[in-house]
Motif scaffolding. Structure first.
Motif, PDB file in Angstrom:
ATOM      1  N   ASN A 120       0.835  -1.197   0.000  1.00 29.34           N
ATOM      2  CA  ASN A 120       0.000   0.000   0.000  1.00 29.34           C
ATOM      3  C   ASN A 120       0.874   1.253   0.000  1.00 29.34           C
ATOM      4  O   ASN A 120       1.817   1.352   0.776  1.00 29.34           O
ATOM      5  CB  ASN A 120      -0.887   0.008   1.246  1.00 29.34           C
ATOM      6  CG  ASN A 120      -1.445   1.387   1.555  1.00 29.34           C
ATOM      7  OD1 ASN A 120      -1.762   2.161   0.647  1.00 29.34           O
ATOM      8  ND2 ASN A 120      -1.556   1.708   2.833  1.00 29.34           N
ATOM      9  N   TYR A 127      -2.286  -1.522  -3.667  1.00 25.70           N
ATOM     10  CA  TYR A 127      -3.188  -0.379  -3.783  1.00 25.70           C
ATOM     11  C   TYR A 127      -2.503   0.899  -3.314  1.00 25.70           C
ATOM     12  O   TYR A 127      -1.487   0.856  -2.619  1.00 25.70           O
ATOM     13  CB  TYR A 127      -4.491  -0.621  -3.010  1.00 25.70           C
ATOM     14  CG  TYR A 127      -4.373  -0.653  -1.502  1.00 25.70           C
ATOM     15  CD1 TYR A 127      -3.969  -1.803  -0.833  1.00 25.70           C
ATOM     16  CD2 TYR A 127      -4.696   0.461  -0.729  1.00 25.70           C
ATOM     17  CE1 TYR A 127      -3.877  -1.847   0.550  1.00 25.70           C
ATOM     18  CE2 TYR A 127      -4.612   0.435   0.658  1.00 25.70           C
ATOM     19  CZ  TYR A 127      -4.206  -0.721   1.297  1.00 25.70           C
ATOM     20  OH  TYR A 127      -4.116  -0.748   2.661  1.00 25.70           O
ATOM     21  N   GLY A 128      -3.079   2.003  -3.726  1.00 28.29           N
ATOM     22  CA  GLY A 128      -2.602   3.291  -3.227  1.00 28.29           C
ATOM     23  C   GLY A 128      -1.222   3.701  -3.724  1.00 28.29           C
ATOM     24  O   GLY A 128      -0.614   4.605  -3.174  1.00 28.29           O
ATOM     25  N   HIS A 174      -5.940  -2.218  -6.917  1.00 27.17           N
ATOM     26  CA  HIS A 174      -6.971  -1.182  -6.900  1.00 27.17           C
ATOM     27  C   HIS A 174      -6.415   0.155  -6.435  1.00 27.17           C
ATOM     28  O   HIS A 174      -5.474   0.223  -5.648  1.00 27.17           O
ATOM     29  CB  HIS A 174      -8.171  -1.605  -6.037  1.00 27.17           C
ATOM     30  CG  HIS A 174      -7.870  -1.805  -4.581  1.00 27.17           C
ATOM     31  ND1 HIS A 174      -8.109  -0.853  -3.630  1.00 27.17           N
ATOM     32  CD2 HIS A 174      -7.350  -2.850  -3.903  1.00 27.17           C
ATOM     33  CE1 HIS A 174      -7.769  -1.311  -2.435  1.00 27.17           C
ATOM     34  NE2 HIS A 174      -7.294  -2.520  -2.575  1.00 27.17           N
ATOM     35  N   ASP A 175      -7.014   1.196  -6.950  1.00 28.61           N
ATOM     36  CA  ASP A 175      -6.694   2.556  -6.520  1.00 28.61           C
ATOM     37  C   ASP A 175      -5.206   2.871  -6.622  1.00 28.61           C
ATOM     38  O   ASP A 175      -4.640   3.532  -5.748  1.00 28.61           O
ATOM     39  CB  ASP A 175      -7.195   2.791  -5.082  1.00 28.61           C
ATOM     40  CG  ASP A 175      -8.698   2.575  -4.960  1.00 28.61           C
ATOM     41  OD1 ASP A 175      -9.452   3.423  -5.453  1.00 28.61           O
ATOM     42  OD2 ASP A 175      -9.111   1.541  -4.391  1.00 28.61           O
ATOM     43  N   GLU A 230      -2.580   4.984  -8.675  1.00 33.16           N
ATOM     44  CA  GLU A 230      -2.666   6.182  -9.508  1.00 33.16           C
ATOM     45  C   GLU A 230      -2.191   5.932 -10.938  1.00 33.16           C
ATOM     46  O   GLU A 230      -2.770   6.426 -11.896  1.00 33.16           O
ATOM     47  CB  GLU A 230      -1.843   7.316  -8.858  1.00 33.16           C
ATOM     48  CG  GLU A 230      -2.015   8.654  -9.544  1.00 33.16           C
ATOM     49  CD  GLU A 230      -1.341   9.794  -8.776  1.00 33.16           C
ATOM     50  OE1 GLU A 230      -0.880   9.549  -7.643  1.00 33.16           O
ATOM     51  OE2 GLU A 230      -1.282  10.910  -9.308  1.00 33.16           O
ATOM     52  N   ASN A 256     -10.543   0.582 -10.389  1.00 33.72           N
ATOM     53  CA  ASN A 256     -10.234   2.015 -10.236  1.00 33.72           C
ATOM     54  C   ASN A 256      -8.750   2.344 -10.244  1.00 33.72           C
ATOM     55  O   ASN A 256      -8.294   3.217  -9.511  1.00 33.72           O
ATOM     56  CB  ASN A 256     -10.876   2.561  -8.961  1.00 33.72           C
ATOM     57  CG  ASN A 256     -12.311   2.984  -9.221  1.00 33.72           C
ATOM     58  OD1 ASN A 256     -12.649   3.341 -10.348  1.00 33.72           O
ATOM     59  ND2 ASN A 256     -13.133   2.920  -8.204  1.00 33.72           N
ATOM     60  N   TYR A 311      -6.106   6.261 -11.975  1.00 28.60           N
ATOM     61  CA  TYR A 311      -6.919   7.457 -11.772  1.00 28.60           C
ATOM     62  C   TYR A 311      -6.115   8.751 -11.953  1.00 28.60           C
ATOM     63  O   TYR A 311      -6.688   9.843 -12.001  1.00 28.60           O
ATOM     64  CB  TYR A 311      -7.608   7.427 -10.406  1.00 28.60           C
ATOM     65  CG  TYR A 311      -6.693   7.531  -9.205  1.00 28.60           C
ATOM     66  CD1 TYR A 311      -6.190   8.762  -8.808  1.00 28.60           C
ATOM     67  CD2 TYR A 311      -6.359   6.404  -8.463  1.00 28.60           C
ATOM     68  CE1 TYR A 311      -5.356   8.859  -7.696  1.00 28.60           C
ATOM     69  CE2 TYR A 311      -5.528   6.491  -7.358  1.00 28.60           C
ATOM     70  CZ  TYR A 311      -5.031   7.715  -6.980  1.00 28.60           C
ATOM     71  OH  TYR A 311      -4.205   7.817  -5.892  1.00 28.60           O
ATOM     72  N   GLY A 312      -4.812   8.627 -12.060  1.00 30.72           N
ATOM     73  CA  GLY A 312      -3.994   9.825 -12.308  1.00 30.72           C
ATOM     74  C   GLY A 312      -4.254  10.439 -13.673  1.00 30.72           C
ATOM     75  O   GLY A 312      -3.963  11.602 -13.908  1.00 30.72           O
ATOM     76  N   GLY A 327     -13.855   3.234 -13.039  1.00 35.75           N
ATOM     77  CA  GLY A 327     -14.889   4.192 -12.654  1.00 35.75           C
ATOM     78  C   GLY A 327     -14.814   5.452 -13.503  1.00 35.75           C
ATOM     79  O   GLY A 327     -13.978   5.563 -14.407  1.00 35.75           O
ATOM     80  N   SER A 328     -15.678   6.413 -13.204  1.00 34.28           N
ATOM     81  CA  SER A 328     -15.735   7.621 -14.023  1.00 34.28           C
ATOM     82  C   SER A 328     -14.464   8.452 -13.863  1.00 34.28           C
ATOM     83  O   SER A 328     -13.699   8.268 -12.934  1.00 34.28           O
ATOM     84  CB  SER A 328     -16.961   8.445 -13.645  1.00 34.28           C
ATOM     85  OG  SER A 328     -16.849   8.881 -12.316  1.00 34.28           O
ATOM     86  N   LYS A 347      -9.375   7.830 -16.998  1.00 39.56           N
ATOM     87  CA  LYS A 347      -8.569   6.653 -16.632  1.00 39.56           C
ATOM     88  C   LYS A 347      -8.370   5.846 -17.919  1.00 39.56           C
ATOM     89  O   LYS A 347      -9.318   5.293 -18.454  1.00 39.56           O
ATOM     90  CB  LYS A 347      -9.286   5.802 -15.592  1.00 39.56           C
ATOM     91  CG  LYS A 347      -9.613   6.529 -14.277  1.00 39.56           C
ATOM     92  CD  LYS A 347     -10.342   5.614 -13.304  1.00 39.56           C
ATOM     93  CE  LYS A 347     -10.601   6.290 -11.970  1.00 39.56           C
ATOM     94  NZ  LYS A 347     -11.861   7.069 -11.931  1.00 39.56           N
ATOM     95  N   SER A 394     -14.297  -0.688  -4.458  1.00 38.19           N
ATOM     96  CA  SER A 394     -12.932  -1.134  -4.232  1.00 38.19           C
ATOM     97  C   SER A 394     -12.679  -1.142  -2.729  1.00 38.19           C
ATOM     98  O   SER A 394     -11.611  -0.841  -2.255  1.00 38.19           O
ATOM     99  CB  SER A 394     -11.927  -0.215  -4.937  1.00 38.19           C
ATOM    100  OG  SER A 394     -12.014   1.098  -4.419  1.00 38.19           O
TER     101      SER A 394
END
Lengths: 217, 677
Positions: B286, B320-321, B349-350, B352, B375, B378-379, B405-406, B409, B481
């Motif tokens: 993480n 993640y992260g 997940h998640d 960037e 997701n 997302y960056g 997700g929206s 991405k 997520s």
């Protein structure tokens, strides 16, 4: 020195963090053996409780930082009375408690922000503790059945606490970005602003009677 | 209780000295003669360096004392829980095969703390050119208290929690680093002349041309707030001069990094460099990529990644992260100079910068399958799949489920696509659920897209695909997520899903989906990471070890043992050896993929049971296998089951079971083996 008013199990709760648990306290129960004590409220942030178990796990996290500070500042080394030794007006136990409480407040403020936006429902330590124990039971069973399992076979309380917290923060930031159409950098800035503001305006109330009881021999 | 008269203390030392001299025949003048298999205790509050160290009431006190001793095979150095030590722990000596030296904790309370913050540079716990060591149950910090990151042009100094180094020490054997809490290590981000990735929380480094490691397990550690990397295992001598060519014989071997929790690392979470057939599994990484230095040319970070290696298996990890600093920021990465990696059953997940980074040149035949990404990317700059310097030759990406997700991405992104000749690669049976506004970019030649399901937004750049589906894959409950594995259940296929059973059959698919469900070798699979179909277990070859009718051959020292079934869960016949020479049994079964071997062990020396696969019965490859925790049966015996970590190579027709324990001919027995295809 042992303070008379120190609860027996409570003393061992602290001992579990700070050192060995002396047998004469309670015959060897050294962990956070009683939920009653782990659930005791030591402070509140906007009415949301910070419980003793929560403070204890943050004290475990801050223990090394305390030892480093007293070594760097006073060349303090371990001794039987280390935690209550006075170094020019500072005692390690007080420094540790204050650092852990400060961290607890910072975490609680973020939990409140996330809860207000519906990212998480339960931010009370009692609920976390249940979840953590359930997760470890699940992991034991999954390991027996050779089912899928990520991370340690058993989560330490500190590690699981951060696992949930870090995911909460990520989800909150994702919500912020999507809702307000922010870039990653803008989202980070907005989040930090919210935390700073939340810390500044938080109604903090320490239960001093409980806080002061946190002592060790 | 710790008070002991001086006379008593000296008396005790004298007795020990006499015992040492009389039992070992050592010269009386030596004051550093320590017997093997001795347990030493260290108590920071109540110990004394002039005590013997060999009992809790005569514990030593300081690291200075411990560091002056050359320990012997089988020795244990136990630090008292609740205690703390400032400085560096650098005990001397090496263990031996079967008799490692163990650093551990005793007593109750929190882990003993080794705080290296006061040292100028280096590690809180340090071994160099030493081998056969166990380091477990310590808390380790190493923060100098000042900024040690370095600048874009000037390096800081390397700092580590644990650092094990082979510096002209050759190939070092056997390290177990387990259950430690390593945190607050401010290693350098730019380390000047030193490779910055080699410092951080738990680090092993082999520098010289003949240096390396073998038989290393790093497990169940918690590592957080460290720089630069969390866990870094590195053999620099992967080549023989040409740094673009990885040479198998130069690589370190026998590495497992598993069940660790690594978070908030300045750079990477877990990095493996210069190893053959490593396994990186069940870890959680993480918040990699916490730091960058403006203007520095080595800022890139990822969560979990192997490089300059062959055959790494990366599975069952959660990443993640991970943050994109000025570049990268993926949960996973198969980096430069990696051959034949399998990355499967992971949850990303998640992150960037996306789910995975694949580096173009000097890397090939990576398999990315049955993973879940939610997701990621997302960056907005990178992609869920990010290629750098073109696409690596022979990359096969299949049966992954990607939820986007929206927001901006990108599903697939190519960084410097035209910088090198694109390789041939494939993208099949994947499900991309795309609510985002990102695009697809990849080289115009070399790609095969087939049998993918693209749902949601369809940018103009979405790949053509002869068997494309665009209907809703009907996830059970998409969009989350949230932490925990239950999240992955939300991306399972409902029974009416168009993805169910509509994929392309892929040979050597690994045998299992993300959830461990069986995959067919003959029927069409589902698209995505979940096999919606129900397939029965494959056909099997079963040897009950009661005669030689099932196996095809065996070494002359293999025989049956029918004594004492009660010691072996009632098993009336097992195969054992008649001498301590290496023995084997060979099975011939076409296109085998899996096996389960029931082994009974007396000495529990589980490294002495090995499996080899072969297409022809003459050239053999060691199988990466794992075993269940031995369960005691009776009279000192224990039962365990071995299975391969991944499917046996496609085209495996022979399996060799080998016993090599030299201490006992009868102490290892094969009760039963089930071989599956």
């Amino acid at each position: 020195m042992i303070k008379k008013r120190l609860g027996v199990i409570f003393a061992c709760l602290l001992a579990a963090i700070l050192g060995g648990c002396a047998v004469h306290h309670d015959g060897g129960k050294e962990s956070i053996a009683s939920n009653v004590h782990a659930d005791e409220i030591v402070a509140k942030v906007n009415g949301e409780p910070i419980r003793l178990g929560e403070l204890a796990l943050l004290m475990a996290r801050k223990r090394s930082e305390t030892i480093r500070y007293f070594f760097d500042t006073y060349q303090a080394e371990d001794s039987a009375e280390y935690w209550t030794t006075d170094y020019e007006g500072e005692r390690p136990i007080d420094w540790l408690k204050a650092a852990a409480l400060e961290e607890a407040v910072r975490i609680k403020v973020q939990q409140i922000i996330a809860k207000d936006e519906g990212i998480v429902e339960r931010i009370d330590y009692t609920a976390f503790r249940e979840d953590w124990q359930k997760e470890n039971e699940r992991r034991l069973k999954a390991a027996e059945k050779k089912e899928l399992l990520y991370g340690p076979l058993q989560y330490e309380e500190n590690t699981y606490y951060d696992y949930l917290f870090s995911n909460m923060v990520l989800q909150y930031k994702e919500m912020l970005r999507e809702r307000d159409g922010l870039s990653v950098a803008e989202g980070e800035r907005r989040y930090e602003e919210q935390v700073t503001k939340g810390l500044g305006s938080a109604a903090k109330a320490t239960e001093w009677e409980v806080y002061n009881r946190i002592e060790t021999q | 209780m710790f008070r002991m008269t001086l006379a008593r203390k000296w008396g005790m030392l004298a007795i020990i000295a006499i015992l040492l001299v009389s039992t070992l025949g050592l010269p009386g003048s030596s004051d550093k003669a320590y017997a093997a298999n001795t347990t030493y205790y260290v108590d920071s509050a109540a110990g004394s360096d002039s005590a013997s160290g060999t009992s809790t009431s005569t514990a030593w006190k300081t690291l200075t004392k411990v560091n002056a001793v050359t320990f012997q095979p089988g020795d244990k150095i136990l630090f008292k829980k609740g205690g703390s030590w400032n400085g560096q722990l650098h005990p001397l000596g090496s263990g031996s095969a079967g008799n490692p030296i163990t650093i551990d904790a005793y007593g109750t309370g929190s882990r003993p703390l080794i705080n290296g913050g006061s040292i100028a540079s280096g590690a809180a716990v340090y071994l160099v050119n030493q081998q056969y060591w166990v380091i477990q149950n310590l808390e380790i910090t190493n923060h100098s208290g000042s900024d040690n990151s370095g600048t874009a042009t000037v390096g800081g100094v390397p700092r580590h929690g644990i650092y094990i180094e082979s510096n002209g020490g050759g190939k070092l054997n056997y390290f177990r680093i387990a259950n430690n809490y390593v945190h607050d290590v401010n290693g350098c981000f730019n380390c000047g002349a030193v490779a910055p990735h080699t410092n951080g929380g738990i680090s092993m480094f082999a520098g010289g041309g003949y240096d390396g490691f073998n038989d290393v397990i790093v497990e169940n550690n918690t590592v957080d707030h460290v720089g630069r990397n969390g866990i870094n295992i590195w053999d620099a001598s992967y080549h023989t001069g040409d740094q673009t060519v990885v040479v198998a014989s130069q690589l370190s071997t026998g590495l497992k990094v598993q069940n660790n929790s690594v978070s908030y690392t300045d750079g990477d979470g877990i990095l493996v460099f210069g190893f053959k057939d490593s396994i990186i599994q069940y870890n959680v990484a993480n918040g990699a990529g916490q730091k960058m230095i403006a203007g520095f040319n080595m800022n890139a970070s990822a969560g979990i990644w192997p490089t300059r290696s062959i055959g790494t298996i990366v599975q069952y990890n959660e990443a993640y992260g991970t943050r994109t600093t000025d570049t990268d920021g993926q949960g996973f990465d198969i980096d430069l100079g990696h051959y034949g990696a399998i990355l499967q059953h992971n949850y990303s997940h998640d992150n960037e910068g996306g789910f995975i980074l694949l580096m173009g040149p000097y890397t090939n035949t990576s398999t990315i399958r049955y993973n879940l990404s939610v997701n990621d990317a997302y960056g907005g700059e990178k992609g869920v799949f990010t290629f750098s310097w073109g696409v690596p030759e022979g990359t096969n990406i299949y049966n992954n489920t990607i939820y986007i997700g929206s927001g901006l991405k990108n599903p697939i992104y190519c960084d410097g696509c035209d910088a090198s000749t694109p390789g041939n690669w494939s993208f099949k049976n994947n499900v991309i659920y795309n609510m985002g506004s990102g695009t697809y970019s990849y080289p115009s030649v070399g790609a095969t897209f087939d049998y993918n399901l693209f749902y949601g937004n369809h940018p103009a750049s979405e790949p053509a695909d002869a068997h494309k589906l665009t209907s809703n894959p009907l996830f059970v409950s998409a969009g989350s997520s949230a932490p925990g594995l239950s999240t992955a259940d939300g991306y399972k296929l409902a029974s009416a899903s168009p993805a169910a059973g509509s994929g392309l059959l892929i040979a050597g698919n690994g045998g299992k989906d993300y959830f461990g469900d069986i995959l067919s070798n003959t029927a069409a699979p589902s698209r995505g990471f979940h096999e919606a179909g129900t397939f029965t277990a494959p056909t099997q070859l079963i040897d009950e070890a009661s005669d030689w009718s099932v196996s095809s051959s065996h070494s002359t020292n293999m025989e049956f043992d029918t004594t004492n079934p009660a010691y072996f869960n009632g098993d009336a016949s097992r195969i054992k050896r008649s001498s301590t020479a290496t023995g084997y049994v060979i099975y011939n079964y076409a296109d085998m993929l899996q096996f389960t071997a029931s082994i009974y062990e007396f000495n529990i020396n589980l490294t002495k049971v090995k499996f080899y696969s072969s297409p022809n019965g003459t050239t053999w490859t060691l199988v990466s296998s794992s075993n269940t925790t031995p369960v005691a049966t009776a009279a000192g015996w224990a039962a365990t089951q071995y299975t391969p970590i991944a499917n046996l190579p496609v085209g495996t027709n022979y399996l060799k079971v080998e016993f090599s324990d030299t201490t006992s001919a009868w102490g290892t027995q094969l009760g039963r083996i089930v071989i599956s295809k």
